[in-house]
Design a protein around this motif. Structure first.
Motif, PDB file in Angstrom:
ATOM      1  N   CYS A  31     -26.755  45.382  44.540  1.00 34.11           N
ATOM      2  CA  CYS A  31     -27.154  44.796  43.265  1.00 34.11           C
ATOM      3  C   CYS A  31     -27.821  45.880  42.429  1.00 34.11           C
ATOM      4  CB  CYS A  31     -28.132  43.662  43.537  1.00 34.11           C
ATOM      5  SG  CYS A  31     -28.832  42.944  42.043  1.00 34.11           S
TER       6      CYS A  31
ATOM      7  N   CYS B 128     -30.640  45.804  41.379  1.00 33.37           N
ATOM      8  CA  CYS B 128     -32.041  45.914  41.792  1.00 33.37           C
ATOM      9  C   CYS B 128     -32.173  46.815  43.016  1.00 33.37           C
ATOM     10  CB  CYS B 128     -32.622  44.532  42.112  1.00 33.37           C
ATOM     11  SG  CYS B 128     -31.967  43.830  43.638  1.00 33.37           S
TER      12      CYS B 128
ATOM     13  N   CYS C  55     -26.752  38.865  45.600  1.00 33.59           N
ATOM     14  CA  CYS C  55     -27.803  39.815  45.963  1.00 33.59           C
ATOM     15  C   CYS C  55     -28.794  39.176  46.936  1.00 33.59           C
ATOM     16  CB  CYS C  55     -28.514  40.266  44.706  1.00 33.59           C
ATOM     17  SG  CYS C  55     -29.978  41.240  45.035  1.00 33.59           S
TER      18      CYS C  55
ATOM     19  N   HIS D 266     -30.081  38.695  39.330  1.00 37.50           N
ATOM     20  CA  HIS D 266     -29.430  39.503  40.371  1.00 37.50           C
ATOM     21  C   HIS D 266     -27.931  39.298  40.333  1.00 37.50           C
ATOM     22  CE1 HIS D 266     -33.173  40.761  42.323  1.00 37.50           C
ATOM     23  NE2 HIS D 266     -33.622  39.554  42.007  1.00 37.50           N
ATOM     24  N   LEU D 267     -27.273  40.195  41.049  1.00 40.93           N
ATOM     25  CA  LEU D 267     -25.811  40.177  41.013  1.00 40.93           C
ATOM     26  C   LEU D 267     -25.230  38.913  41.643  1.00 40.93           C
ATOM     27  CD1 LEU D 267     -23.480  43.115  41.478  1.00 40.93           C
ATOM     28  CD2 LEU D 267     -23.054  41.110  42.880  1.00 40.93           C
TER      29      LEU D 267
HETATM   30 ZN   LIG Z   1     -30.605  42.110  43.051  1.00 40.52          ZN
END
Ligand SMILES: [Zn+2]
Length: 159
Positions: free
Chosen positions: A24, A26, A48, A59-60
């Motif tokens: 992700c 992040c 994610c 998030h992804l």
């Molecule tokens: Zn993430």
């Protein structure tokens, strides 16, 4: 030195999350999961780790078939690029071949010219030698003629 800040890296990765994601934006790992909702039962997706841990930031999330389609599209683009590169290289090879051929041709002509020059010089030297030999014979001939003449003169006066 690459000095990218954390935020710019995050933005960059968010933009290029094309195809099957590994992480992700992040930085956390991405999991392959199966949907259990009524709208999308058994539909697989990437999610994610942070989102699963109920993190607040975005998030992804990506459906597997979307990722696969993107991956395929990217492969197509890459293959297209590879073909274009091959074509360009082919063109370069042909141009190089033509260039070498013409250079070889001019080299051949130069060698031919040099060979002819060498032959001419040889012939010239040969004829010069011949001239020298003839010259020597001529001198000898003149000497014989003069000696003969002198002999005749000597005979006429003293004989
Ligand atoms: Zn993430």
């Amino acid at each position: 030195m690459s000095c990218t800040t954390g935020s710019s890296v995050n933005r960059g990765e968010r933009q290029k999350s094309i195809g099957v994601p590994e992480r992700c934006w992040c930085g956390r790992k991405v999991y392959l999961l199966v949907s259990k909702t009524n709208e999308n039962p058994y539909r697989r997706f990437y999610r994610c780790q942070g989102a699963l841990q109920r993190q607040t930031e975005s998030h992804l999330f990506k459906w597997v078939e979307v990722a696969m389609a993107e991956e395929l599209e990217e492969q197509k683009v890459e293959i297209g690029k590879a073909f274009a590169e091959l074509e360009r290289m082919g063109g370069d090879c042909i141009a190089l071949g033509r260039c070498l051929k013409s250079q070889f041709g001019s080299l051949e002509a130069r060698v031919c010219q040099l060979e002819n020059d060498a032959k001419l010089r040889e012939a010239e030297e040969c004829s010069n030698k011949r001239k020298a030999v003839f010259g020597a014979y001529r001198h000898l001939g003149v000497a014989v003629f003069v000696a003969g003449g002198l002999a005749l003169v000597y005979k006429a006066f003293c004989g």
